[in-house]
Design a protein around this motif. Structure first.
Motif, PDB file in Angstrom:
ATOM      1  N   GLY A  90      -3.370  69.999  31.494  1.00 52.74           N
ATOM      2  CA  GLY A  90      -3.468  69.213  32.709  1.00 52.74           C
ATOM      3  C   GLY A  90      -3.876  69.988  33.946  1.00 52.74           C
ATOM      4  O   GLY A  90      -3.854  69.455  35.048  1.00 52.74           O
ATOM      5  N   ALA A  91      -4.230  71.250  33.796  1.00 46.66           N
ATOM      6  CA  ALA A  91      -4.643  72.039  34.954  1.00 46.66           C
ATOM      7  C   ALA A  91      -5.971  71.518  35.496  1.00 46.66           C
ATOM      8  O   ALA A  91      -6.824  71.043  34.757  1.00 46.66           O
ATOM      9  N   LEU A  92      -6.121  71.618  36.784  1.00 46.65           N
ATOM     10  CA  LEU A  92      -7.313  71.136  37.464  1.00 46.65           C
ATOM     11  C   LEU A  92      -8.517  72.042  37.212  1.00 46.65           C
ATOM     12  O   LEU A  92      -9.646  71.579  37.127  1.00 46.65           O
ATOM     13  N   ALA A  93      -8.271  73.344  37.111  1.00 46.27           N
ATOM     14  CA  ALA A  93      -9.358  74.304  36.927  1.00 46.27           C
ATOM     15  C   ALA A  93      -8.811  75.576  36.292  1.00 46.27           C
ATOM     16  O   ALA A  93      -7.600  75.803  36.266  1.00 46.27           O
ATOM     17  N   VAL A  94      -9.736  76.382  35.798  1.00 47.76           N
ATOM     18  CA  VAL A  94      -9.403  77.695  35.253  1.00 47.76           C
ATOM     19  C   VAL A  94     -10.314  78.711  35.938  1.00 47.76           C
ATOM     20  O   VAL A  94     -11.533  78.560  35.933  1.00 47.76           O
ATOM     21  N   VAL A  95      -9.708  79.721  36.544  1.00 43.48           N
ATOM     22  CA  VAL A  95     -10.451  80.818  37.158  1.00 43.48           C
ATOM     23  C   VAL A  95     -10.179  82.053  36.334  1.00 43.48           C
ATOM     24  O   VAL A  95      -9.024  82.420  36.110  1.00 43.48           O
ATOM     25  N   ARG A  96     -11.251  82.666  35.868  1.00 45.01           N
ATOM     26  CA  ARG A  96     -11.112  83.831  34.990  1.00 45.01           C
ATOM     27  C   ARG A  96     -11.090  85.125  35.799  1.00 45.01           C
ATOM     28  O   ARG A  96     -11.886  85.308  36.714  1.00 45.01           O
ATOM     29  N   LYS A  97     -10.148  86.011  35.444  1.00 42.41           N
ATOM     30  CA  LYS A  97     -10.095  87.355  36.025  1.00 42.41           C
ATOM     31  C   LYS A  97     -11.110  88.229  35.305  1.00 42.41           C
ATOM     32  O   LYS A  97     -11.240  88.098  34.093  1.00 42.41           O
ATOM     33  N   PRO A  98     -11.795  89.109  35.957  1.00 46.40           N
ATOM     34  CA  PRO A  98     -11.807  89.293  37.401  1.00 46.40           C
ATOM     35  C   PRO A  98     -12.548  88.134  38.075  1.00 46.40           C
ATOM     36  O   PRO A  98     -13.533  87.625  37.541  1.00 46.40           O
ATOM     37  N   PHE A  99     -12.071  87.732  39.224  1.00 48.17           N
ATOM     38  CA  PHE A  99     -12.647  86.599  39.936  1.00 48.17           C
ATOM     39  C   PHE A  99     -13.252  87.063  41.252  1.00 48.17           C
ATOM     40  O   PHE A  99     -12.925  88.130  41.763  1.00 48.17           O
TER      41      PHE A  99
END
Length: 125
Positions: A90-99
């Motif tokens: 249910g997360a709105l988005a995924v930001v991958r490290k390194p960002f």
């Protein structure tokens, strides 16, 4: 907007905090455990959540609780997006490290857009 930062790596937490504040948002935390995150949840609009918490709990479980109990929009920030893609939770988005700063800004923008649409629907009702 109040943004809860749930991240156990100090440098990454500080970077997230800087980007969020530069966008004019209030930051809560950073915190690194589920208990801390849930304590701040009632004052939170959006949460940036790492998958691995310092207390051994899963960011997936925390996200489910934040979404289900408090209606908080969750953005995962992770070095390993594989588990997120398998169970997005249910997360709105995924930001991958390194960002980059833009990655965080874009994800926050999506959250703001979603909130604006939700408010607009409530007003129209």
């Amino acid at each position: 907007m109040r943004v809860l930062i749930v991240e156990d790596e100090t440098l990454i937490a500080e970077l997230l905090e800087t980007v969020v504040q530069e966008q004019g948002h209030e930051t809560i935390g950073p915190v690194s455990t589920m208990e801390q995150a849930l304590a701040y949840a009632p004052r939170t609009d959006i949460a940036l959540v790492d998958l691995g918490l310092s207390d051994g709990n899963s960011g997936h479980l925390l996200a489910r609780r934040l979404i289900d109990r408090f209606g908080i929009d969750v953005i995962f920030v992770t070095g390993d997006p594989g588990p997120v893609q398998q169970g997005f939770d249910g997360a709105l988005a995924v930001v991958r490290k390194p960002f980059s700063d833009d990655d965080i800004i874009d994800a926050l923008g999506r959250a703001l857009d979603k909130r604006s649409r939700s408010v607009g629907r409530r007003i129209a009702s």
